[in-house]
Design a protein around this motif. Structure first.
Motif, PDB file in Angstrom:
ATOM      1  N   LYS A 546       0.816  -1.212   0.000  1.00 55.46           N
ATOM      2  CA  LYS A 546       0.000   0.000   0.000  1.00 55.46           C
ATOM      3  C   LYS A 546       0.850   1.264   0.000  1.00 55.46           C
ATOM      4  O   LYS A 546       0.513   2.255  -0.640  1.00 55.46           O
ATOM      5  CB  LYS A 546      -0.943  -0.002   1.216  1.00 55.46           C
ATOM      6  CG  LYS A 546      -2.110  -0.969   1.068  1.00 55.46           C
ATOM      7  CD  LYS A 546      -3.139  -0.768   2.163  1.00 55.46           C
ATOM      8  CE  LYS A 546      -3.769   0.608   2.133  1.00 55.46           C
ATOM      9  NZ  LYS A 546      -4.450   0.894   0.855  1.00 55.46           N
ATOM     10  N   GLN A 547       1.973   1.283   0.724  1.00 57.99           N
ATOM     11  CA  GLN A 547       2.818   2.482   0.739  1.00 57.99           C
ATOM     12  C   GLN A 547       3.471   2.687  -0.626  1.00 57.99           C
ATOM     13  O   GLN A 547       3.568   3.819  -1.116  1.00 57.99           O
ATOM     14  CB  GLN A 547       3.897   2.356   1.825  1.00 57.99           C
ATOM     15  CG  GLN A 547       4.829   3.559   1.940  1.00 57.99           C
ATOM     16  CD  GLN A 547       4.121   4.809   2.429  1.00 57.99           C
ATOM     17  OE1 GLN A 547       2.989   4.756   2.898  1.00 57.99           O
ATOM     18  NE2 GLN A 547       4.781   5.949   2.301  1.00 57.99           N
ATOM     19  N   PHE A 548       3.899   1.611  -1.259  1.00 56.24           N
ATOM     20  CA  PHE A 548       4.457   1.721  -2.612  1.00 56.24           C
ATOM     21  C   PHE A 548       3.393   2.252  -3.568  1.00 56.24           C
ATOM     22  O   PHE A 548       3.668   3.096  -4.422  1.00 56.24           O
ATOM     23  CB  PHE A 548       4.959   0.358  -3.082  1.00 56.24           C
ATOM     24  CG  PHE A 548       5.524   0.370  -4.476  1.00 56.24           C
ATOM     25  CD1 PHE A 548       6.808   0.807  -4.708  1.00 56.24           C
ATOM     26  CD2 PHE A 548       4.757  -0.051  -5.557  1.00 56.24           C
ATOM     27  CE1 PHE A 548       7.327   0.825  -5.994  1.00 56.24           C
ATOM     28  CE2 PHE A 548       5.264  -0.036  -6.842  1.00 56.24           C
ATOM     29  CZ  PHE A 548       6.562   0.411  -7.061  1.00 56.24           C
ATOM     30  N   ALA A 553       1.257   6.646  -6.816  1.00 60.14           N
ATOM     31  CA  ALA A 553       0.106   7.500  -7.104  1.00 60.14           C
ATOM     32  C   ALA A 553       0.488   8.969  -7.000  1.00 60.14           C
ATOM     33  O   ALA A 553       0.086   9.795  -7.827  1.00 60.14           O
ATOM     34  CB  ALA A 553      -1.033   7.175  -6.140  1.00 60.14           C
ATOM     35  N   ARG A 554       1.292   9.326  -5.970  1.00 55.15           N
ATOM     36  CA  ARG A 554       1.748  10.717  -5.842  1.00 55.15           C
ATOM     37  C   ARG A 554       2.639  11.103  -7.003  1.00 55.15           C
ATOM     38  O   ARG A 554       2.555  12.205  -7.543  1.00 55.15           O
ATOM     39  CB  ARG A 554       2.488  10.905  -4.512  1.00 55.15           C
ATOM     40  CG  ARG A 554       1.587  10.955  -3.300  1.00 55.15           C
ATOM     41  CD  ARG A 554       2.287  11.604  -2.121  1.00 55.15           C
ATOM     42  NE  ARG A 554       3.372  10.787  -1.617  1.00 55.15           N
ATOM     43  CZ  ARG A 554       3.263   9.977  -0.564  1.00 55.15           C
ATOM     44  NH1 ARG A 554       2.115   9.874   0.071  1.00 55.15           N
ATOM     45  NH2 ARG A 554       4.300   9.281  -0.151  1.00 55.15           N
ATOM     46  N   PHE A 561      -3.990   2.608  -7.478  1.00 56.40           N
ATOM     47  CA  PHE A 561      -4.555   1.834  -8.576  1.00 56.40           C
ATOM     48  C   PHE A 561      -5.017   0.434  -8.181  1.00 56.40           C
ATOM     49  O   PHE A 561      -5.316  -0.383  -9.018  1.00 56.40           O
ATOM     50  CB  PHE A 561      -3.544   1.721  -9.726  1.00 56.40           C
ATOM     51  CG  PHE A 561      -2.128   1.519  -9.277  1.00 56.40           C
ATOM     52  CD1 PHE A 561      -1.269   2.599  -9.193  1.00 56.40           C
ATOM     53  CD2 PHE A 561      -1.659   0.257  -8.927  1.00 56.40           C
ATOM     54  CE1 PHE A 561       0.046   2.415  -8.793  1.00 56.40           C
ATOM     55  CE2 PHE A 561      -0.349   0.077  -8.531  1.00 56.40           C
ATOM     56  CZ  PHE A 561       0.513   1.174  -8.462  1.00 56.40           C
ATOM     57  N   GLY A 562      -5.096   0.134  -6.897  1.00 55.90           N
ATOM     58  CA  GLY A 562      -5.591  -1.173  -6.473  1.00 55.90           C
ATOM     59  C   GLY A 562      -6.682  -1.022  -5.418  1.00 55.90           C
ATOM     60  O   GLY A 562      -6.698  -0.061  -4.657  1.00 55.90           O
TER      61      GLY A 562
END
Length: 628
Positions: A546-548, A553-554, A561-562
């Motif tokens: 999630k952090q990746f 996304a930033r 995207f998930g």
């Protein structure tokens, strides 16, 4: 050769950032004004080295004056100090670009740092590459006269540091045959700098090891040598004092900190070269510059070649110093430098030696190494992603914050040595900062079982940990991705005992939430990774962490995207209470289900998908709970 053209005096305004900088120089009181002379001598030495390099291909640039030198002249009666060199010199346009605009200097970054440093700002001058402007700390007027090697025309640049500057053709009698002359008309507080003993002290302290001879001339007397221009790195280590190393480090790095590590050796064998490198103890201002240029000067048989060659990998760009080769040809082109096999062999060997020395420092002086890692660990870890061949070497020196490290850090070998029974993975958590990492609900189940988790807070961590296969046969596993697989590891006796769970009721709630939340989540399931929180979000087994995902996304300017997985804590009293309302108050269950998802997003540092809807549902649940 260019022809001399009669041009009138030109008046220019300083660029805005330079005006602010000069105001600082003129009106602020600095703790150490001596730095101005070190900076001007360093600039003069660079000009001489540049000419020496260019003359390899164009010998006529050197002309008959083949002895490069820096000459300092003082005139106490006239209250002036002059620094002259017979190096490459400058054209009119170069004078304007280098002395009147921000050009390529770190002026803007300097101003920002100086605003925070107060009276210690002078220590930043060399670090930020604005050395010439430091002359205005001691001068009420600066006159620069320069003639570019190979040009007939000389130019003069004049400024008081307040009202802009003037540029005009120089009179032949005032101009050097080649190079640059800087005359400082000293202010009333700086007249000591026109004294021989003052100049000699400063040069001996800060500039004794520049690779160009420095001479002092007093009016009516013969020149006196202040330094011989000998290369410090070519001397035996036994003849060099710690203070001499520090002085040279200051010259080559432009910084005022103490070097944390000095590496000086001569390699002999297939390739012969000498290395003198320093690891700083504080971050340079351009450490995270996107250009990521290194700062190692390349010499060939004491002849300066370049200072922008990739002599070290980008993840060692904080290292400063020189490499002097006996094997490389002197007429190397830029293209040849990038693909020269000798240079590549040197690069590989020097990198190996540096990593070895860092490992030795970590063992010999853990406190000093901790300072190095604190300053440069985020950069070194770029190598874990970019340089896979050296990943094992880097893992040996890498240090990590963990859930059990306290104020210190831990090695991966320490982590593996402390694995719990049935633990087969190295767990990690990615986060924007340490405080957010430590507060993550994803850690609760791991803490309850005494399982150590790496807390990775540097942006590069999200990249290398995805490509690393593991360490000592143990794969890396994100605690925010996939199933928690903690059932085989018992909860420690010290951990709070979970409340009893209504398995059937919670199973019904899971199915109910899947229908209520629809495509907002990819799945809903119970989790062993939670202990005191009712719910959390995790990434799917095969998607990105999630952090990746948030980082990407930033970077791409879009939304993640998930779709996440919502995990609920089957023993949490809130979860069992919601499950008990199924069939009795389905409106409450629906509101509570959406609130669980929103609360899990808030815990991630995100906003609910629909903040207004979240607020309305929260108000309804509170009204029922309070009987309003």
């Amino acid at each position: 050769m260019t022809d001399t053209i009669d041009r009138p005096t030109e008046t220019h305004a300083f660029q805005a950032e330079v005006s602010r900088l000069l105001h600082l120089m003129v009106h602020s009181v600095y703790s150490n004004r001596d730095i101005f002379l070190r900076e001007l001598v360093s600039n003069a030495a660079d000009a001489c080295e540049k000419l020496r390099y260019l003359s390899l291909e164009t010998p006529e640039l050197m002309g008959e004056d083949g002895e490069l030198a820096i000459t300092i002249a003082a005139d106490a009666d006239a209250e002036t100090l002059t620094i002259a060199d017979n190096g490459i010199g400058m054209t009119r346009d170069e004078l304007i670009e280098n002395l009147g605009t921000i050009a390529k200097s770190g002026t803007r970054a300097f101003l920002e740092a100086a605003g925070q440093a107060g009276g210690k700002a002078s220590n930043l001058i060399g670090q930020f590459g604005v050395g010439f402007y430091s002359a205005f700390m001691v001068a009420k007027r600066v006159v620069v006269t320069s003639r570019r090697a190979g040009h007939a025309e000389a130019w003069t640049w004049i400024s008081d540091g307040i009202n802009g500057y003037e540029v005009m053709p120089a009179a032949d009698e005032d101009a050097p045959a080649r190079g640059t002359v800087i005359r400082l008309e000293l202010n009333d507080e700086s007249l000591d700098y026109a004294k021989e003993e003052t100049v000699e002290r400063i040069v001996e302290t800060y500039s004794a090891h520049v690779p160009v001879p420095v001479r002092f001339v007093k009016l009516g007397e013969e020149a006196k040598a202040l330094s011989d221009g000998s290369a410090l790195w070519a001397k035996p280590k036994s003849e060099i004092t710690a203070e001499a190393y520090k002085e040279f480090y200051g010259n080559v790095s432009g910084q005022w900190d103490e070097p944390a590590m000095t590496v000086h050796y001569k390699a002999e064998g297939r390739h012969e070269y000498t290395v003198l490198l320093f690891t700083p103890s504080m971050k340079p201002f351009d450490l995270f510059d996107p250009a990521r240029k290194g700062h190692i000067k390349l010499y060939v048989r004491r002849v300066f070649i370049a200072d922008d060659v990739d002599l070290l990998p980008h993840w060692l760009r904080f290292v400063r110093g020189v490499v002097d080769s006996e094997d490389l040809p002197l007429n190397l082109s830029r293209e040849m430098l990038q693909h020269n096999p000798v240079l590549e062999a040197i690069r590989k060997a020097v990198t190996t030696r540096l990593l070895s020395e860092l490992a030795k420092l970590a063992e010999a002086d853990a406190e000093k190494f901790a300072g190095v890692w604190d300053a440069f660990g985020a950069v070194i870890k770029e190598g874990l992603y970019e340089d896979t061949d050296r990943r094992d070497e880097l893992f040996k020196i890498a240090r990590f914050k963990t859930t059990t490290s306290g104020e210190g850090t831990r090695r991966l070998s320490d982590y593996v040595a402390g694995l719990k029974d049935n633990q087969t993975k190295i767990y990690y958590l990615l986060a924007d900062d340490l405080a957010r990492a430590e507060a993550s609900p994803h850690l609760e189940g791991f803490k309850a079982r005494g399982i150590e988790v790496l807390l990775l807070t540097d942006p590069v961590d999200a990249f290398w940990v995805r490509t690393a296969l593991g360490y000592e046969g143990k794969p890396f596993q994100s605690v925010t991705q996939g199933a928690s697989d903690l059932d085989a590891i018992p909860v420690s006796e010290e951990a709070p005992k979970p409340e009893a769970s209504d398995a059937a009721g919670v199973a019904a709630l899971v199915e109910k939430l899947k229908g209520l939340l629809g495509d907002k989540v990819s799945d809903v399931r119970t989790s062993a990774r939670l202990a005191s929180s009712p719910a959390c979000l995790v990434a799917s087994e095969f998607g990105p962490d999630k952090q990746f995902e948030k980082l990407m996304a930033r970077h791409q300017g879009g939304a993640p995207f998930g779709r996440p997985v919502l995990e609920i804590n089957p023993t949490h009293h809130l979860v069992t209470a919601i499950a008990a309302k199924i069939g009795a108050d389905d409106t409450l269950v629906e509101d509570a289900g959406h609130l669980l998802l929103g609360q899990a997003k808030v815990a991630e540092g995100e906003a609910p998908d629909d903040p207004a809807d979240f607020g309305r549902r929260l108000a309804r649940v509170l009204e029922k709970a309070l009987g309003a």
